[in-house]
Design a protein around this motif. Structure first.
Motif, PDB file in Angstrom:
ATOM      1  N   VAL A  83       4.743   1.666  -2.683  1.00  0.00           N
ATOM      2  CA  VAL A  83       4.483   1.727  -1.251  1.00  0.00           C
ATOM      3  C   VAL A  83       3.214   0.940  -0.966  1.00  0.00           C
ATOM      4  N   ASN A  84       3.261   0.109   0.067  1.00  0.00           N
ATOM      5  CA  ASN A  84       2.094  -0.687   0.443  1.00  0.00           C
ATOM      6  C   ASN A  84       1.780  -0.448   1.913  1.00  0.00           C
ATOM      7  N   PHE A  85       0.497  -0.124   2.197  1.00  0.00           N
ATOM      8  CA  PHE A  85       0.060   0.068   3.577  1.00  0.00           C
ATOM      9  C   PHE A  85      -0.848  -1.087   3.976  1.00  0.00           C
ATOM     10  N   ASP A  86      -0.600  -1.615   5.149  1.00  0.00           N
ATOM     11  CA  ASP A  86      -1.439  -2.664   5.710  1.00  0.00           C
ATOM     12  C   ASP A  86      -1.740  -2.293   7.155  1.00  0.00           C
TER      13      ASP A  86
ATOM     14  N   ALA B 291      -3.301   7.490   0.349  1.00  0.00           N
ATOM     15  CA  ALA B 291      -3.694   6.140  -0.047  1.00  0.00           C
ATOM     16  C   ALA B 291      -2.724   5.605  -1.082  1.00  0.00           C
ATOM     17  N   GLU B 292      -2.629   4.287  -1.156  1.00  0.00           N
ATOM     18  CA  GLU B 292      -1.775   3.670  -2.171  1.00  0.00           C
ATOM     19  C   GLU B 292      -2.252   4.071  -3.562  1.00  0.00           C
ATOM     20  N   ALA B 293      -1.300   4.225  -4.465  1.00  0.00           N
ATOM     21  CA  ALA B 293      -1.608   4.556  -5.859  1.00  0.00           C
ATOM     22  C   ALA B 293      -0.482   4.014  -6.722  1.00  0.00           C
ATOM     23  N   PRO B 294      -0.745   3.732  -7.990  1.00  0.00           N
ATOM     24  CA  PRO B 294       0.335   3.255  -8.866  1.00  0.00           C
ATOM     25  C   PRO B 294       1.506   4.243  -8.877  1.00  0.00           C
ATOM     26  N   GLY B 295       2.678   3.728  -8.575  1.00  0.00           N
ATOM     27  CA  GLY B 295       3.872   4.567  -8.587  1.00  0.00           C
ATOM     28  C   GLY B 295       4.065   5.405  -7.341  1.00  0.00           C
ATOM     29  N   GLY B 296       3.267   5.184  -6.287  1.00  0.00           N
ATOM     30  CA  GLY B 296       3.451   5.967  -5.065  1.00  0.00           C
ATOM     31  C   GLY B 296       2.193   6.054  -4.248  1.00  0.00           C
ATOM     32  N   VAL B 297       1.829   7.291  -3.847  1.00  0.00           N
ATOM     33  CA  VAL B 297       0.624   7.513  -3.049  1.00  0.00           C
ATOM     34  C   VAL B 297      -0.133   8.705  -3.619  1.00  0.00           C
TER      35      VAL B 297
ATOM     36  N   THR C 183       5.276  -1.076   3.774  1.00  0.00           N
ATOM     37  CA  THR C 183       6.343  -1.729   3.011  1.00  0.00           C
ATOM     38  C   THR C 183       6.749  -0.815   1.862  1.00  0.00           C
ATOM     39  N   LEU C 184       8.049  -0.585   1.758  1.00  0.00           N
ATOM     40  CA  LEU C 184       8.592   0.229   0.668  1.00  0.00           C
ATOM     41  C   LEU C 184       9.488  -0.651  -0.181  1.00  0.00           C
TER      42      LEU C 184
ATOM     43  N   GLY D 293      -4.262  -0.091   3.034  1.00  0.00           N
ATOM     44  CA  GLY D 293      -4.408   0.740   1.849  1.00  0.00           C
ATOM     45  C   GLY D 293      -4.131   2.208   2.041  1.00  0.00           C
ATOM     46  N   GLY D 294      -3.839   2.637   3.271  1.00  0.00           N
ATOM     47  CA  GLY D 294      -3.628   4.066   3.461  1.00  0.00           C
ATOM     48  C   GLY D 294      -2.930   4.384   4.768  1.00  0.00           C
TER      49      GLY D 294
END
Length: 418
Positions: free
Chosen positions: A171-174, A121-127, A179-180, A95-96
């Motif tokens: 953008v997704n953080f794990d 942190a992840e957010a709708p449309g970006g970070v 992942t972009l 998530g970040g």
């Protein structure tokens, strides 16, 4: 009362001028400067770009780039050719991410480095920015994120920025992975190239490069389309044009080398600099050679232009990568091409350094190939990987370095690159 307020304001300003830089600047970098690029790193980055080359993507289809933490840091380190940026690093969590960058500061009594750490942190449309640290000075996340969004909104007034922002939409953080997801439009690549020039190349430099591109085009029109012309036949008159122009020889050398390199690379500087049309690429109408070899001219001039524009470290590394690729599946490893590349790097460094005026005079007076480059055709070339390993491998080993020392000794004795 007014005098008290004036003194109070002056004191606050004085404290701000002295305390804030002291808190923001450090004596040591948080991210160590990038060392020499390793061959395997450059090979991986090149394969990544080839895999995600926008020109090969299906338009308006969602694609994804997945990178683990080490791969992301490899890519970030490759990008650290920016002035004053010495290092960038990322740490990924679900998530970040924590992003840290070190910038060198201008000479000052407070510290040599500005270390910036941002928690995102992840957010709708970006970070979104959760927290920001400038040295030892914390900036509340809500303020940093508000500033970032205001800047983003202002930048969206630019059509190219808005189109690029819309293309990269999630953008997704794990744990140990980012992942972009993106959706590409074919014309966006040309828009980005043109916008990059607009941002990175000052208008005076753009005008100078365009002037040399047009002058070079006039020289080439004297020759039959599809013919091969010795490089010296365009270098000498082009740099004589530079000599007559006067002014800073470094800027003229950089512009002239860039114009020739663009031609050899099949790039129209006119379309790139003036924003004409969707494609800046074209096939050279006239080919150039050096010591009878077109590949020598390409290695020499393109490496010189890369070096003159601030990328000598990359120019050397990219030249080696190209030769190793040839050894594996192309025409074979060639010390001749590698020598032309190293000569070009030296030329670019000298053409924009202290000897710039002497370099310009030498190029303007050049009358044959030997005036540009020693004849390296006696060096081993066209070696498949197995033959190269048997005779000289590994790269960096004693037998390989012995040939490199021979190349550098000949360059050190040449009037253009010594």
């Amino acid at each position: 009362m007014r005098r008290f307020l004036a003194w109070s304001l002056a004191l606050l300003l004085l404290l701000g001028v002295t305390v804030l830089p002291w808190m923001m600047l450090d004596d040591a970098p948080a991210v160590e400067p990038v060392g020499e690029f390793r061959r395997k790193d450059l090979a991986w980055i090149k394969s990544l770009f080839q895999k995600h080359d926008p020109r090969r993507q299906t338009p308006d289809v969602v694609h994804s780039i997945r990178l683990d933490e080490s791969e992301l840091n490899r890519l970030l380190n490759y990008a650290v050719e920016l002035h004053r940026v010495t290092g960038i690093a990322a740490e990924l969590t679900p998530g970040g991410a924590t992003l840290t960058a070190t910038l060198t500061a201008p000479r000052n009594p407070f510290g040599a480095y500005l270390n910036v750490t941002a928690e995102v942190a992840e957010a709708p449309g970006g970070v979104r920015i959760e927290s920001l640290q400038l040295g030892s000075l914390p900036v509340p996340g809500v303020i940093a994120d508000w500033i970032a969004r205001r800047v983003h909104a202002r930048l969206r007034r630019d059509e190219t920025y808005a189109a690029l922002a819309d293309a990269f939409y999630r953008v997704n953080f794990d744990e140990n992975q980012a992942t972009l997801d993106y959706r590409w439009r074919p014309e966006l690549l040309t828009e980005i190239e043109q916008k990059s020039v607009e941002i990175l190349v000052p208008p005076a430099d753009q005008a100078r490069m365009l002037d040399y591109a047009q002058y070079l085009d006039g020289l080439l029109k004297r020759h039959r389309e599809g013919s091969t012309v010795p490089l010296v036949q365009v270098v000498a008159p082009l740099f004589e044009h530079a000599r007559r122009a006067g002014g800073d020889p470094r800027e003229h050398n950089r512009a002239a080398l860039t114009a020739i390199a663009a031609h050899l690379s099949g790039i129209s500087l006119a379309k790139l600099l003036e924003g004409e049309g969707r494609s800046i690429r074209r096939s050279p109408r006239v080919l150039l050679s050096l010591h009878g070899r077109r590949d020598f001219a390409e290695h020499f001039i393109i490496s010189a232009a890369l070096s003159a524009n601030g990328g000598s470290r990359l120019a050397n590394a990219i030249g080696l990568i190209k030769e190793e690729e040839d050894a594996n599946r192309g025409s074979g490893f060639s010390f001749t091409d590698l020598a032309a590349n190293r000569a070009g790097v030296r030329l670019g460094d000298r053409a924009t350094g202290e000897p710039a005026a002497r370099v310009l005079q030498h190029l303007a007076a050049a009358r044959n190939d030997d005036a540009l480059l020693p004849d390296f055709r006696d060096l081993p070339e066209f070696m498949a990987q197995a033959e190269f390993d048997r005779r000289f491998g590994p790269v960096g080993g004693p037998r390989y370095l012995a040939v490199i020392e021979r190349i550098d000794a000949r360059l050190a004795a040449h009037p253009l690159t010594r």
